[in-house]
Design a protein around this motif. Sequence first.
Motif, PDB file in Angstrom:
ATOM      1  N   THR A  42       0.836  -1.203   0.000  1.00 37.01           N
ATOM      2  CA  THR A  42       0.000   0.000   0.000  1.00 37.01           C
ATOM      3  C   THR A  42       0.870   1.252   0.000  1.00 37.01           C
ATOM      4  O   THR A  42       0.604   2.210  -0.731  1.00 37.01           O
ATOM      5  CB  THR A  42      -0.930  -0.008   1.232  1.00 37.01           C
ATOM      6  OG1 THR A  42      -1.801  -1.129   1.131  1.00 37.01           O
ATOM      7  CG2 THR A  42      -1.752   1.257   1.317  1.00 37.01           C
ATOM      8  N   THR A  43       1.921   1.203   0.811  1.00 38.73           N
ATOM      9  CA  THR A  43       2.807   2.369   0.894  1.00 38.73           C
ATOM     10  C   THR A  43       3.425   2.672  -0.463  1.00 38.73           C
ATOM     11  O   THR A  43       3.481   3.822  -0.900  1.00 38.73           O
ATOM     12  CB  THR A  43       3.894   2.112   1.951  1.00 38.73           C
ATOM     13  OG1 THR A  43       3.269   1.713   3.174  1.00 38.73           O
ATOM     14  CG2 THR A  43       4.722   3.359   2.193  1.00 38.73           C
ATOM     15  N   ASN A  46       0.768   4.148  -2.757  1.00 39.96           N
ATOM     16  CA  ASN A  46       0.422   5.511  -2.355  1.00 39.96           C
ATOM     17  C   ASN A  46       1.486   6.533  -2.765  1.00 39.96           C
ATOM     18  O   ASN A  46       1.172   7.698  -2.968  1.00 39.96           O
ATOM     19  CB  ASN A  46       0.222   5.581  -0.835  1.00 39.96           C
ATOM     20  CG  ASN A  46      -1.115   4.988  -0.414  1.00 39.96           C
ATOM     21  OD1 ASN A  46      -1.976   4.723  -1.250  1.00 39.96           O
ATOM     22  ND2 ASN A  46      -1.281   4.787   0.876  1.00 39.96           N
ATOM     23  N   LEU A  51      -0.210  10.128  -2.316  1.00 40.58           N
ATOM     24  CA  LEU A  51      -0.951  10.072  -1.059  1.00 40.58           C
ATOM     25  C   LEU A  51       0.059   9.958   0.079  1.00 40.58           C
ATOM     26  O   LEU A  51      -0.194  10.335   1.210  1.00 40.58           O
ATOM     27  CB  LEU A  51      -1.919   8.887  -1.032  1.00 40.58           C
ATOM     28  CG  LEU A  51      -3.180   9.039  -1.884  1.00 40.58           C
ATOM     29  CD1 LEU A  51      -4.022   7.771  -1.847  1.00 40.58           C
ATOM     30  CD2 LEU A  51      -4.002  10.229  -1.448  1.00 40.58           C
ATOM     31  N   THR A  52       1.219   9.389  -0.241  1.00 41.64           N
ATOM     32  CA  THR A  52       2.350   9.344   0.697  1.00 41.64           C
ATOM     33  C   THR A  52       3.565   9.876  -0.058  1.00 41.64           C
ATOM     34  O   THR A  52       3.708   9.597  -1.247  1.00 41.64           O
ATOM     35  CB  THR A  52       2.611   7.879   1.124  1.00 41.64           C
ATOM     36  OG1 THR A  52       1.428   7.364   1.721  1.00 41.64           O
ATOM     37  CG2 THR A  52       3.754   7.803   2.120  1.00 41.64           C
ATOM     38  N   ARG A  75      -2.970  13.476  -8.899  1.00 37.41           N
ATOM     39  CA  ARG A  75      -4.019  12.534  -8.491  1.00 37.41           C
ATOM     40  C   ARG A  75      -5.196  12.540  -9.460  1.00 37.41           C
ATOM     41  O   ARG A  75      -5.835  11.515  -9.685  1.00 37.41           O
ATOM     42  CB  ARG A  75      -4.509  12.866  -7.084  1.00 37.41           C
ATOM     43  CG  ARG A  75      -3.441  12.569  -6.044  1.00 37.41           C
ATOM     44  CD  ARG A  75      -3.925  12.904  -4.653  1.00 37.41           C
ATOM     45  NE  ARG A  75      -2.786  13.099  -3.782  1.00 37.41           N
ATOM     46  CZ  ARG A  75      -2.689  14.042  -2.860  1.00 37.41           C
ATOM     47  NH1 ARG A  75      -3.698  14.886  -2.675  1.00 37.41           N
ATOM     48  NH2 ARG A  75      -1.621  14.146  -2.119  1.00 37.41           N
ATOM     49  N   PHE A  80      -7.868   5.702  -8.672  1.00 37.03           N
ATOM     50  CA  PHE A  80      -7.432   4.976  -7.493  1.00 37.03           C
ATOM     51  C   PHE A  80      -8.631   4.235  -6.918  1.00 37.03           C
ATOM     52  O   PHE A  80      -9.694   4.814  -6.723  1.00 37.03           O
ATOM     53  CB  PHE A  80      -6.871   5.955  -6.446  1.00 37.03           C
ATOM     54  CG  PHE A  80      -5.909   5.315  -5.474  1.00 37.03           C
ATOM     55  CD1 PHE A  80      -4.541   5.535  -5.568  1.00 37.03           C
ATOM     56  CD2 PHE A  80      -6.377   4.486  -4.460  1.00 37.03           C
ATOM     57  CE1 PHE A  80      -3.653   4.939  -4.673  1.00 37.03           C
ATOM     58  CE2 PHE A  80      -5.494   3.887  -3.567  1.00 37.03           C
ATOM     59  CZ  PHE A  80      -4.129   4.111  -3.666  1.00 37.03           C
ATOM     60  N   ASP A 161      -5.840  -0.937  -4.860  1.00 41.56           N
ATOM     61  CA  ASP A 161      -5.323  -1.534  -3.630  1.00 41.56           C
ATOM     62  C   ASP A 161      -6.323  -2.559  -3.109  1.00 41.56           C
ATOM     63  O   ASP A 161      -7.317  -2.196  -2.500  1.00 41.56           O
ATOM     64  CB  ASP A 161      -5.067  -0.430  -2.592  1.00 41.56           C
ATOM     65  CG  ASP A 161      -4.241  -0.936  -1.417  1.00 41.56           C
ATOM     66  OD1 ASP A 161      -3.981  -2.155  -1.360  1.00 41.56           O
ATOM     67  OD2 ASP A 161      -3.883  -0.108  -0.565  1.00 41.56           O
TER      68      ASP A 161
ATOM     69  N   ARG B 126      -9.430   9.651   2.719  1.00 43.62           N
ATOM     70  CA  ARG B 126      -8.415   9.208   1.765  1.00 43.62           C
ATOM     71  C   ARG B 126      -8.981   9.225   0.347  1.00 43.62           C
ATOM     72  O   ARG B 126      -8.320   9.656  -0.594  1.00 43.62           O
ATOM     73  CB  ARG B 126      -7.930   7.801   2.136  1.00 43.62           C
ATOM     74  CG  ARG B 126      -6.560   7.471   1.661  1.00 43.62           C
ATOM     75  CD  ARG B 126      -5.732   6.715   2.704  1.00 43.62           C
ATOM     76  NE  ARG B 126      -6.549   5.726   3.399  1.00 43.62           N
ATOM     77  CZ  ARG B 126      -6.712   4.466   2.971  1.00 43.62           C
ATOM     78  NH1 ARG B 126      -6.141   4.054   1.871  1.00 43.62           N
ATOM     79  NH2 ARG B 126      -7.437   3.628   3.671  1.00 43.62           N
ATOM     80  N   ALA B 130      -7.672  11.062  -2.937  1.00 42.65           N
ATOM     81  CA  ALA B 130      -7.337  10.276  -4.125  1.00 42.65           C
ATOM     82  C   ALA B 130      -8.098  10.741  -5.360  1.00 42.65           C
ATOM     83  O   ALA B 130      -7.597  10.639  -6.473  1.00 42.65           O
ATOM     84  CB  ALA B 130      -7.599   8.801  -3.868  1.00 42.65           C
TER      85      ALA B 130
END
Lengths: 254, 515
Positions: A42-43, A46, A51-52, A75, A80, A161, B126, B130
């Motif tokens: 996930t990291t 992202n 997102l990260t 984005r 996503f 994800d 989130r 996104a």
Amino acid sequence: MIQLENLTKQFGAGTPVVRGVSLRVADGEFLVLIGESGSGKTTTLNMINRLTEPTSGRVLIDGADVRAGDAVSVRRKMGFVFQEVGLFPHMTVGENIGITPRLLGWPANEIEARIHELLSLVQLESAAIVNRFPAQLSGGQRQRVGLARALAARPKIMLMDEPFGALDALIRDELAADYRAIHDKLGLTTILVTHDMTEAFLLADRIAVMRDGALLQVTTPKELAAAPADDFVKRLIEIPRQRAEKLAKAMQSA
Amino acid sequence: MSDLFSAGFANLPDYLGQHVLLSVSAILLGLLISLPLAIAAYRMAWLRGPSLAVASVVQTIPGLALLALFYPLLIIISAFTTDTFGFGFRALGFLPALLALTLYSMLPVLRNTITGLTGLDPAIIRAARATGMTPWQSLTIVELPLAAPIIMAGIRTAAVWVIGTATLSTPIGQTSLGNYIFTGLQTENWVLVLFGCISAALLALVIDRLLALAENGFAKRSGWRLWSAFGGIVVIVGVSLFPLFGHAGETITIGTKSFDEQYILGSLMQKRLNGAGFATARRDGLGSTVAFHALTNGDIDVYVDYSGTIWANEMKRTDQPGRAAVMAQMTAYLQKKYGVLALGSLGFENAYAIAMRRVHADELHISTLSDLAAHAGGMTIGGDYEIFSRPEWRAVTAAYGFHFAKQRQYQSDFIYRAAASGDVDAITAFSSDGRIAQYDLKLLRDPKNALPPYDAVVLISAKHAHDRKLIGALKPLIGAIDLKTMQQANLMVDRQTDKRTPESVAGWLDAKITH
Ligand SMILES: Nc1ncnc2c1ncn2[C@@H]1O[C@H](COP(=O)(O)OP(=O)(O)OP(=O)(O)O)[C@@H](O)[C@H]1O
Ligand SMILES: [Mg+2]
């Protein structure tokens, strides 16, 4: 093309959860990222749409660093999809699907047309569903709406994800197959994260195996089955076969 | 009874209008501060603790104290701005009430907004990021709408608190539905107290129901609920505020302090001014120093004060040159320092005095304070909570060498009864109190002039000090009310049976003066 260059992520002072991940995903390719829980999938995903933010390393889309511009426009160019879907409960199905086009300032009639186009693409009965709220949908319908929302602004890249993780097996296979067809039809580039090796084998052009924040092996399903890089990968790909054998045995003795 | 009710309804447009104006302003100003603060605290976690702590502390201050605190604070600030920037502002009435109520409204909104936002499903937030929302878009499109029902519940609580607490703004000079309650309490007119409580409660209830409808509208995403709720609120606020803007021309504001005589005289002046064609408003139940400051500030235009009060509190004088000299010097002082016109004495004094049961006094041959001094060693004296620490008491004991065997303190209503029943031998009394005659008490003369004179004086603000029409309307009252008449008038309001309202007694007094 998506390029990950030596991506590393460390939360606070802990040990890095993603360590030096480098990867290229070609246009139109379907890559499945697989690994144990907590391995950093996930990291990694992202960090692609910011997102990260990575501790070090770069993400390039068609050669351009995603951190050069602002995160929001990055984005808006990628779809996503989450396991939890995350539909906005105070908006109708139509409003949910139309959100990114609305943020991009599309004209209302174009958004309207796009919503109906997408609903039929994800095989939902548009007229019956467009004005419902998310709470009035089944889990499978919700995930289809989530997929439609991610596709709304015609992204070339899809990040997913564990999109089918929460669905029952039947719906899950059906939706996975439907998505693969959409991927091909629209010429998307997809990175999909999963725990499920069967799913990975059925969907992927290439599979990337991750463990403890690092990539162990990135190759085609065929190659992976033929030459697993180490015992861990080997055990991982044995799982579907062992299960199939167990199942066959159980059905014989029944 | 119907007399009491009609008196209640007559003031309703003014009181309700002011109450609504104050409450709505305080709630809106409170939202303007607490919503952004809550959003900031949501985004910056370190702000949560301190902002909630401050709001909670404010909440623990009793409403009345919070309101009262703002008055001296604003006086200081106003004095500062006058010195530094050359302008001051009204420290009394609307502004302190608004600020106190604004603070009071903050906690529920702050708490609910923070709770509502932090409690949102992280997956949804989130998803908002996104899909490409900026932090601001995420807040306005997703987070605030989802937290809206909880935020609305906080606003509802705040509105009910503010509407209820606004009744306490009467003593700092802001008219509200609390005027009924404070006037009623002072005159022991329970119908009026009830009238005030019920009207404030009804207002709070209706607003609460409408906000509940809005809350529901947000939760169910129902347009008609939201529209009818906000429509209803707009209608109520509009109708309430309408009378405030209805007055043509200038309004004369009459102030009163918080006791019966003041309410009667306030109503009497109001009748006279209305008769002369003036529109009038009332600021009832002001604290003693508050009333004087309100006049010099121009917050009120006319009220009745007592010469000795101004002599001691405002002019800081301790000498006793006698009744006429006090009047003359006070008049000159007010004119010179504030441009305030002391129109003249109404004809009676409401002075500190010492009284005894008439039979008892006659038995002991006491008619002056000097006579009393001889017997004081074996006597008990009763007084209100204030008197024994006041300069007047020190002056009189020094002048006559009193040494009473015992002192007792009573709530002012019970002092006269204590004297009549023989619980105490002598009491400190107010000379114009109706109960002196009712209980057949005897006021003792003060041959040494130890107690200052307390002539009831009509004071007119600088703005109207040369207003001939206004002066003409009030002039006939000067010298027209003797002590006995005022005692009688006060008794009609004070007494337990056949009680009358200050308004109706003012009518009786008005007729008596005209004849
Ligand atoms: N915001 C964060 N702060 C601190 N640690 C985090 C944070 N997000 C993830 N981690 C940690 O990083 C590691 C990798 O997490 P990640 O979610 O990427 O794993 P994953 O492979 O997606 O696992 P799963 O299959 O269970 O979803 C985990 O140990 C997790 O606890
Ligand atoms: Mg994960």
